[in-house]
Scaffold this motif. Structure first.
Motif, PDB file in Angstrom:
ATOM      1  N   SER A 134      38.493  39.170  67.976  1.00 24.05           N
ATOM      2  CA  SER A 134      37.079  39.210  68.356  1.00 24.05           C
ATOM      3  C   SER A 134      36.664  37.872  68.951  1.00 24.05           C
ATOM      4  O   SER A 134      37.194  36.815  68.599  1.00 24.05           O
ATOM      5  CB  SER A 134      36.217  39.524  67.128  1.00 24.05           C
ATOM      6  OG  SER A 134      34.856  39.416  67.428  1.00 24.05           O
ATOM      7  N   THR A 140      38.422  39.164  62.748  1.00 28.42           N
ATOM      8  CA  THR A 140      38.065  40.498  63.232  1.00 28.42           C
ATOM      9  C   THR A 140      38.900  40.830  64.452  1.00 28.42           C
ATOM     10  O   THR A 140      39.064  39.991  65.349  1.00 28.42           O
ATOM     11  CB  THR A 140      36.565  40.577  63.589  1.00 28.42           C
ATOM     12  OG1 THR A 140      35.788  40.196  62.460  1.00 28.42           O
ATOM     13  CG2 THR A 140      36.191  41.988  64.012  1.00 28.42           C
ATOM     14  N   CYS A 152      38.691  47.942  57.301  1.00 29.65           N
ATOM     15  CA  CYS A 152      39.250  46.652  56.923  1.00 29.65           C
ATOM     16  C   CYS A 152      40.682  46.847  56.450  1.00 29.65           C
ATOM     17  O   CYS A 152      41.036  47.882  55.897  1.00 29.65           O
ATOM     18  CB  CYS A 152      38.415  45.988  55.831  1.00 29.65           C
ATOM     19  SG  CYS A 152      38.123  47.001  54.366  1.00 29.65           S
ATOM     20  N   THR A 161      39.132  42.596  59.632  1.00 31.73           N
ATOM     21  CA  THR A 161      38.232  43.718  59.870  1.00 31.73           C
ATOM     22  C   THR A 161      38.489  44.206  61.289  1.00 31.73           C
ATOM     23  O   THR A 161      38.587  43.398  62.218  1.00 31.73           O
ATOM     24  CB  THR A 161      36.766  43.288  59.722  1.00 31.73           C
ATOM     25  OG1 THR A 161      36.550  42.809  58.395  1.00 31.73           O
ATOM     26  CG2 THR A 161      35.831  44.462  59.995  1.00 31.73           C
ATOM     27  N   VAL A 180      29.866  45.209  59.679  1.00 27.86           N
ATOM     28  CA  VAL A 180      30.856  44.152  59.445  1.00 27.86           C
ATOM     29  C   VAL A 180      30.705  43.570  58.043  1.00 27.86           C
ATOM     30  O   VAL A 180      31.699  43.332  57.343  1.00 27.86           O
ATOM     31  CB  VAL A 180      30.719  43.047  60.513  1.00 27.86           C
ATOM     32  CG1 VAL A 180      31.602  41.853  60.163  1.00 27.86           C
ATOM     33  CG2 VAL A 180      31.084  43.593  61.885  1.00 27.86           C
TER      34      VAL A 180
END
Length: 331
Positions: A134, A140, A152, A161, A180
Protein backbone atom coordinates in the motif's frame (compact mmCIF):
# COMPACT_ATOMS: atom_id res chain seq x y z
CA UNK A 1 -11.00 -40.76 44.74
CA UNK A 2 -14.35 -42.29 43.76
CA UNK A 3 -16.32 -39.17 44.62
CA UNK A 4 -13.73 -36.98 42.92
CA UNK A 5 -14.01 -38.96 39.68
CA UNK A 6 -17.81 -38.90 39.94
CA UNK A 7 -17.89 -35.12 40.46
CA UNK A 8 -15.46 -34.50 37.59
CA UNK A 9 -17.50 -36.74 35.29
CA UNK A 10 -20.70 -34.84 36.13
CA UNK A 11 -18.92 -31.51 35.64
CA UNK A 12 -17.58 -32.68 32.27
CA UNK A 13 -21.08 -33.67 31.13
CA UNK A 14 -22.55 -30.34 32.23
CA UNK A 15 -19.84 -28.39 30.43
CA UNK A 16 -20.18 -30.58 27.33
CA UNK A 17 -23.86 -30.02 26.73
CA UNK A 18 -26.28 -27.83 28.75
CA UNK A 19 -23.91 -24.98 29.60
CA UNK A 20 -22.68 -24.35 26.02
CA UNK A 21 -26.20 -24.66 24.64
CA UNK A 22 -27.56 -22.11 27.12
CA UNK A 23 -24.66 -19.74 26.56
CA UNK A 24 -25.01 -19.96 22.76
CA UNK A 25 -28.66 -18.90 23.10
CA UNK A 26 -28.00 -16.05 25.52
CA UNK A 27 -28.18 -12.42 24.39
CA UNK A 28 -25.82 -10.87 26.93
CA UNK A 29 -22.54 -11.88 25.17
CA UNK A 30 -23.14 -9.16 22.57
CA UNK A 31 -23.14 -6.63 25.42
CA UNK A 32 -19.73 -7.78 26.65
CA UNK A 33 -17.89 -9.82 24.00
CA UNK A 34 -14.61 -9.97 25.91
CA UNK A 35 -16.26 -11.35 29.04
CA UNK A 36 -18.16 -13.92 26.99
CA UNK A 37 -14.94 -14.93 25.22
CA UNK A 38 -13.24 -15.58 28.56
CA UNK A 39 -16.18 -17.72 29.65
CA UNK A 40 -16.11 -19.80 26.45
CA UNK A 41 -12.41 -20.46 26.93
CA UNK A 42 -12.97 -21.47 30.54
CA UNK A 43 -15.76 -23.86 29.54
CA UNK A 44 -13.58 -25.52 26.90
CA UNK A 45 -10.53 -25.88 29.15
CA UNK A 46 -12.45 -26.95 32.24
CA UNK A 47 -14.54 -29.42 30.23
CA UNK A 48 -11.49 -31.11 28.76
CA UNK A 49 -9.66 -31.14 32.09
CA UNK A 50 -12.68 -32.61 33.89
CA UNK A 51 -13.22 -35.27 31.23
CA UNK A 52 -9.62 -36.48 31.26
CA UNK A 53 -9.29 -36.01 35.01
CA UNK A 54 -12.37 -38.10 35.76
CA UNK A 55 -11.00 -41.03 33.78
CA UNK A 56 -7.56 -40.71 35.37
CA UNK A 57 -8.84 -40.53 38.93
CA UNK A 58 -11.19 -43.48 38.45
CA UNK A 59 -8.49 -45.55 36.78
CA UNK A 60 -5.95 -44.88 39.54
CA UNK A 61 -8.36 -45.32 42.45
CA UNK A 62 -7.17 -48.85 43.44
CA UNK A 63 -3.50 -47.85 43.70
CA UNK A 64 -3.59 -44.39 45.27
CA UNK A 65 -5.70 -42.19 47.49
CA UNK A 66 -5.07 -39.17 45.23
CA UNK A 67 -4.00 -38.46 41.68
CA UNK A 68 -0.31 -37.87 42.37
CA UNK A 69 -0.01 -40.99 44.52
CA UNK A 70 -1.81 -43.04 41.90
CA UNK A 71 0.44 -41.76 39.11
CA UNK A 72 3.50 -42.54 41.22
CA UNK A 73 2.29 -46.08 41.83
CA UNK A 74 1.47 -46.57 38.15
CA UNK A 75 4.90 -45.28 37.13
CA UNK A 76 6.49 -47.75 39.53
CA UNK A 77 4.51 -50.62 37.98
CA UNK A 78 5.58 -49.65 34.47
CA UNK A 79 9.23 -48.94 35.23
CA UNK A 80 9.70 -52.01 37.43
CA UNK A 81 7.67 -54.27 35.16
CA UNK A 82 5.32 -55.13 38.02
CA UNK A 83 1.95 -56.82 37.47
CA UNK A 84 -1.11 -54.60 37.24
CA UNK A 85 -3.43 -57.05 38.95
CA UNK A 86 -4.51 -54.30 41.36
CA UNK A 87 -6.19 -52.60 38.46
CA UNK A 88 -9.40 -54.07 37.15
CA UNK A 89 -10.53 -54.08 33.55
CA UNK A 90 -12.54 -50.87 33.78
CA UNK A 91 -9.72 -49.10 35.59
CA UNK A 92 -7.30 -50.02 32.81
CA UNK A 93 -9.90 -49.03 30.23
CA UNK A 94 -10.33 -45.61 31.88
CA UNK A 95 -6.58 -45.02 32.00
CA UNK A 96 -6.19 -46.05 28.36
CA UNK A 97 -9.07 -43.78 27.33
CA UNK A 98 -7.56 -40.84 29.23
CA UNK A 99 -4.18 -41.38 27.58
CA UNK A 100 -5.67 -41.74 24.10
CA UNK A 101 -7.92 -38.70 24.48
CA UNK A 102 -5.04 -36.56 25.73
CA UNK A 103 -2.82 -37.68 22.86
CA UNK A 104 -5.65 -37.11 20.37
CA UNK A 105 -6.28 -33.56 21.60
CA UNK A 106 -2.60 -32.62 21.59
CA UNK A 107 -2.00 -34.21 18.18
CA UNK A 108 -5.04 -32.45 16.66
CA UNK A 109 -3.92 -29.12 18.11
CA UNK A 110 -0.44 -29.50 16.61
CA UNK A 111 -1.77 -30.82 13.29
CA UNK A 112 -4.17 -27.90 12.99
CA UNK A 113 -1.34 -25.48 13.66
CA UNK A 114 0.81 -27.17 11.02
CA UNK A 115 -1.97 -26.92 8.44
CA UNK A 116 -2.57 -23.27 9.28
CA UNK A 117 1.10 -22.39 8.97
CA UNK A 118 1.40 -24.26 5.67
CA UNK A 119 -1.62 -22.44 4.26
CA UNK A 120 -0.33 -19.09 5.46
CA UNK A 121 3.04 -19.71 3.82
CA UNK A 122 1.38 -20.50 0.51
CA UNK A 123 -0.83 -17.46 0.84
CA UNK A 124 2.17 -15.19 1.45
CA UNK A 125 3.85 -16.61 -1.64
CA UNK A 126 0.77 -15.74 -3.69
CA UNK A 127 0.62 -12.25 -2.23
CA UNK A 128 4.26 -11.72 -3.16
CA UNK A 129 3.31 -12.44 -6.78
CA UNK A 130 -0.12 -10.84 -7.03
CA UNK A 131 -0.19 -7.97 -4.52
CA UNK A 132 1.68 -4.72 -4.09
CA UNK A 133 2.42 -2.74 -0.92
CA UNK A 134 0.00 0.00 0.00
CA UNK A 135 1.13 3.56 -0.66
CA UNK A 136 0.57 4.53 2.98
CA UNK A 137 3.62 2.55 4.07
CA UNK A 138 1.74 0.38 6.57
CA UNK A 139 1.70 -3.41 6.66
CA UNK A 140 -1.01 -3.45 4.00
CA UNK A 141 -1.05 -5.18 0.62
CA UNK A 142 -3.31 -4.32 -2.32
CA UNK A 143 -4.56 -6.91 -4.81
CA UNK A 144 -5.99 -6.17 -8.23
CA UNK A 145 -9.58 -7.35 -7.82
CA UNK A 146 -12.84 -5.63 -8.69
CA UNK A 147 -14.85 -7.08 -5.80
CA UNK A 148 -14.60 -5.42 -2.39
CA UNK A 149 -12.25 -7.66 -0.41
CA UNK A 150 -10.52 -7.12 2.93
CA UNK A 151 -8.82 -9.64 5.16
CA UNK A 152 -5.87 -10.06 7.43
CA UNK A 153 -3.11 -12.63 7.32
CA UNK A 154 -1.64 -13.30 10.78
CA UNK A 155 2.03 -14.06 11.17
CA UNK A 156 3.56 -12.08 14.00
CA UNK A 157 5.95 -9.51 12.55
CA UNK A 158 4.92 -10.64 9.05
CA UNK A 159 1.21 -9.97 9.62
CA UNK A 160 -0.45 -8.01 6.84
CA UNK A 161 -3.83 -6.59 5.97
CA UNK A 162 -4.94 -7.21 2.39
CA UNK A 163 -7.31 -4.92 0.50
CA UNK A 164 -8.62 -5.04 -3.05
CA UNK A 165 -8.78 -2.24 -5.59
CA UNK A 166 -12.53 -2.75 -5.70
CA UNK A 167 -12.83 -2.16 -1.97
CA UNK A 168 -10.77 1.00 -2.06
CA UNK A 169 -12.82 2.35 -4.94
CA UNK A 170 -16.16 1.53 -3.30
CA UNK A 171 -15.50 2.99 0.15
CA UNK A 172 -15.17 6.54 1.33
CA UNK A 173 -11.99 7.33 3.29
CA UNK A 174 -13.68 7.04 6.70
CA UNK A 175 -15.31 3.75 5.71
CA UNK A 176 -12.00 2.38 4.49
CA UNK A 177 -10.39 3.40 7.79
CA UNK A 178 -13.09 1.51 9.67
CA UNK A 179 -12.44 -1.64 7.67
CA UNK A 180 -8.67 -1.41 8.09
CA UNK A 181 -8.94 -0.75 11.82
CA UNK A 182 -11.28 -3.72 12.13
CA UNK A 183 -8.82 -6.00 10.35
CA UNK A 184 -5.82 -4.76 12.30
CA UNK A 185 -7.76 -5.37 15.53
CA UNK A 186 -7.93 -9.05 14.59
CA UNK A 187 -4.15 -9.03 14.32
CA UNK A 188 -3.33 -7.00 17.42
CA UNK A 189 -5.71 -9.01 19.62
CA UNK A 190 -4.39 -12.29 18.18
CA UNK A 191 -7.80 -13.63 17.26
CA UNK A 192 -6.06 -16.20 15.08
CA UNK A 193 -4.92 -18.01 18.25
CA UNK A 194 -8.50 -18.26 19.50
CA UNK A 195 -9.68 -19.54 16.14
CA UNK A 196 -6.87 -22.08 16.08
CA UNK A 197 -7.75 -23.45 19.51
CA UNK A 198 -11.49 -23.74 18.89
CA UNK A 199 -10.99 -25.10 15.36
CA UNK A 200 -8.72 -27.79 16.80
CA UNK A 201 -11.27 -28.56 19.52
CA UNK A 202 -13.99 -29.03 16.92
CA UNK A 203 -11.79 -31.18 14.69
CA UNK A 204 -10.75 -33.32 17.64
CA UNK A 205 -14.32 -33.87 18.83
CA UNK A 206 -16.55 -33.37 15.78
CA UNK A 207 -19.27 -35.59 17.21
CA UNK A 208 -19.79 -33.09 20.08
CA UNK A 209 -22.43 -30.59 18.90
CA UNK A 210 -21.13 -28.15 21.49
CA UNK A 211 -17.79 -27.82 19.71
CA UNK A 212 -19.64 -26.34 16.74
CA UNK A 213 -21.64 -24.05 19.04
CA UNK A 214 -18.46 -22.85 20.72
CA UNK A 215 -16.64 -22.22 17.44
CA UNK A 216 -19.59 -20.33 15.97
CA UNK A 217 -19.94 -18.20 19.10
CA UNK A 218 -16.24 -17.38 19.22
CA UNK A 219 -16.26 -16.44 15.52
CA UNK A 220 -19.07 -13.99 16.17
CA UNK A 221 -17.47 -12.58 19.32
CA UNK A 222 -14.16 -11.76 17.62
CA UNK A 223 -16.07 -9.80 14.98
CA UNK A 224 -17.79 -7.81 17.71
CA UNK A 225 -14.49 -7.18 19.47
CA UNK A 226 -12.95 -5.89 16.22
CA UNK A 227 -16.04 -3.75 15.59
CA UNK A 228 -15.65 -2.20 19.05
CA UNK A 229 -12.08 -1.21 18.23
CA UNK A 230 -13.21 0.44 14.98
CA UNK A 231 -15.94 2.32 16.85
CA UNK A 232 -13.36 4.05 19.02
CA UNK A 233 -12.47 6.31 16.10
CA UNK A 234 -15.26 5.85 13.52
CA UNK A 235 -19.01 6.30 13.79
CA UNK A 236 -21.54 3.48 13.84
CA UNK A 237 -23.11 4.66 10.60
CA UNK A 238 -19.72 4.59 8.91
CA UNK A 239 -19.02 1.05 10.08
CA UNK A 240 -22.50 -0.19 9.12
CA UNK A 241 -22.15 1.31 5.65
CA UNK A 242 -18.72 -0.28 5.23
CA UNK A 243 -20.05 -3.69 6.27
CA UNK A 244 -22.95 -3.30 3.86
CA UNK A 245 -20.75 -2.34 0.92
CA UNK A 246 -18.25 -5.12 1.45
CA UNK A 247 -20.90 -7.77 2.07
CA UNK A 248 -23.31 -6.80 -0.69
CA UNK A 249 -20.95 -5.25 -3.26
CA UNK A 250 -23.24 -2.23 -3.51
CA UNK A 251 -21.99 1.35 -3.39
CA UNK A 252 -25.35 2.65 -2.20
CA UNK A 253 -26.22 0.41 0.75
CA UNK A 254 -28.92 0.75 3.33
CA UNK A 255 -29.11 -0.78 6.80
CA UNK A 256 -31.57 -3.28 5.35
CA UNK A 257 -29.06 -4.40 2.74
CA UNK A 258 -26.54 -5.02 5.49
CA UNK A 259 -29.00 -7.07 7.49
CA UNK A 260 -29.88 -9.15 4.44
CA UNK A 261 -26.31 -9.61 3.22
CA UNK A 262 -25.07 -13.13 2.90
CA UNK A 263 -21.54 -12.41 4.12
CA UNK A 264 -19.83 -10.04 6.52
CA UNK A 265 -16.91 -8.33 4.85
CA UNK A 266 -14.61 -11.04 3.55
CA UNK A 267 -11.90 -10.54 6.14
CA UNK A 268 -9.92 -13.75 6.18
CA UNK A 269 -8.16 -15.33 9.09
CA UNK A 270 -6.66 -18.73 8.49
CA UNK A 271 -8.44 -21.43 10.38
CA UNK A 272 -8.27 -25.18 10.27
CA UNK A 273 -5.71 -25.17 7.47
CA UNK A 274 -7.79 -23.20 5.00
CA UNK A 275 -8.53 -19.60 4.18
CA UNK A 276 -12.01 -18.71 5.29
CA UNK A 277 -14.02 -15.67 6.06
CA UNK A 278 -13.13 -14.49 9.52
CA UNK A 279 -13.63 -17.47 11.76
CA UNK A 280 -15.34 -19.39 9.01
CA UNK A 281 -18.65 -17.89 10.09
CA UNK A 282 -19.40 -15.18 7.55
CA UNK A 283 -23.03 -16.21 7.47
CA UNK A 284 -26.31 -14.30 7.33
CA UNK A 285 -26.83 -15.06 11.01
CA UNK A 286 -23.50 -13.54 11.99
CA UNK A 287 -24.10 -10.56 9.75
CA UNK A 288 -27.47 -9.94 11.33
CA UNK A 289 -25.95 -10.20 14.81
CA UNK A 290 -23.22 -7.70 14.00
CA UNK A 291 -25.37 -5.12 12.27
CA UNK A 292 -28.29 -5.47 14.69
CA UNK A 293 -25.88 -4.86 17.53
CA UNK A 294 -24.75 -1.65 15.83
CA UNK A 295 -28.23 -0.48 14.87
CA UNK A 296 -29.84 -1.24 18.24
CA UNK A 297 -27.07 -1.10 20.80
CA UNK A 298 -27.77 -2.32 24.31
CA UNK A 299 -25.91 -1.02 27.35
CA UNK A 300 -22.78 -2.97 28.30
CA UNK A 301 -22.99 -5.40 31.18
CA UNK A 302 -22.53 -3.72 34.52
CA UNK A 303 -19.15 -4.02 36.20
CA UNK A 304 -20.69 -6.27 38.84
CA UNK A 305 -22.07 -8.70 36.27
CA UNK A 306 -18.82 -8.76 34.31
CA UNK A 307 -16.93 -9.47 37.50
CA UNK A 308 -19.37 -12.24 38.35
CA UNK A 309 -18.85 -13.94 34.98
CA UNK A 310 -15.07 -13.61 35.26
CA UNK A 311 -15.12 -15.09 38.77
CA UNK A 312 -17.28 -17.97 37.51
CA UNK A 313 -14.79 -18.53 34.68
CA UNK A 314 -11.91 -18.65 37.15
CA UNK A 315 -13.80 -21.10 39.35
CA UNK A 316 -14.51 -23.36 36.38
CA UNK A 317 -10.78 -23.75 35.93
CA UNK A 318 -9.85 -23.76 39.62
CA UNK A 319 -12.28 -26.42 40.83
CA UNK A 320 -11.17 -29.38 38.67
CA UNK A 321 -7.54 -28.32 39.04
CA UNK A 322 -7.84 -28.22 42.81
CA UNK A 323 -9.63 -31.58 42.95
CA UNK A 324 -6.87 -33.18 40.92
CA UNK A 325 -3.78 -31.60 42.45
CA UNK A 326 -4.46 -30.31 45.97
CA UNK A 327 -5.16 -33.69 47.66
CA UNK A 328 -1.85 -35.00 46.38
CA UNK A 329 0.04 -31.95 47.65
CA UNK A 330 -1.62 -32.14 51.07
CA UNK A 331 -1.02 -35.88 51.24
Amino acid sequence: MFWTSYFLAVLALILAWPVPVLLSRAHWPARSPFTAMVLWQAIALAGGLSMIGAMLVYGLEPIGNNLLAGLKSLAGMVLNDEPTTALGFWHLFALSAAALLTAHLVFTLLLTYYKIERQRRRHRELLALLASPSSDGSATMVINHDSPVAYCLPGGARSVTVLSDGLMAALEPDELRAVVIHEKAHLSQRHDLLLWAFAAWRQALPWFPTTKLAQTAVNSLIEMLADDVALRTESKSTLIKAIAIVSSGSTAPTPESALNASALHGSAILEGGRVSATGGADSPRTTVSRVSRLLSPEPPLSKALRSLVLVASALLLAVPTALLIVPGLLG
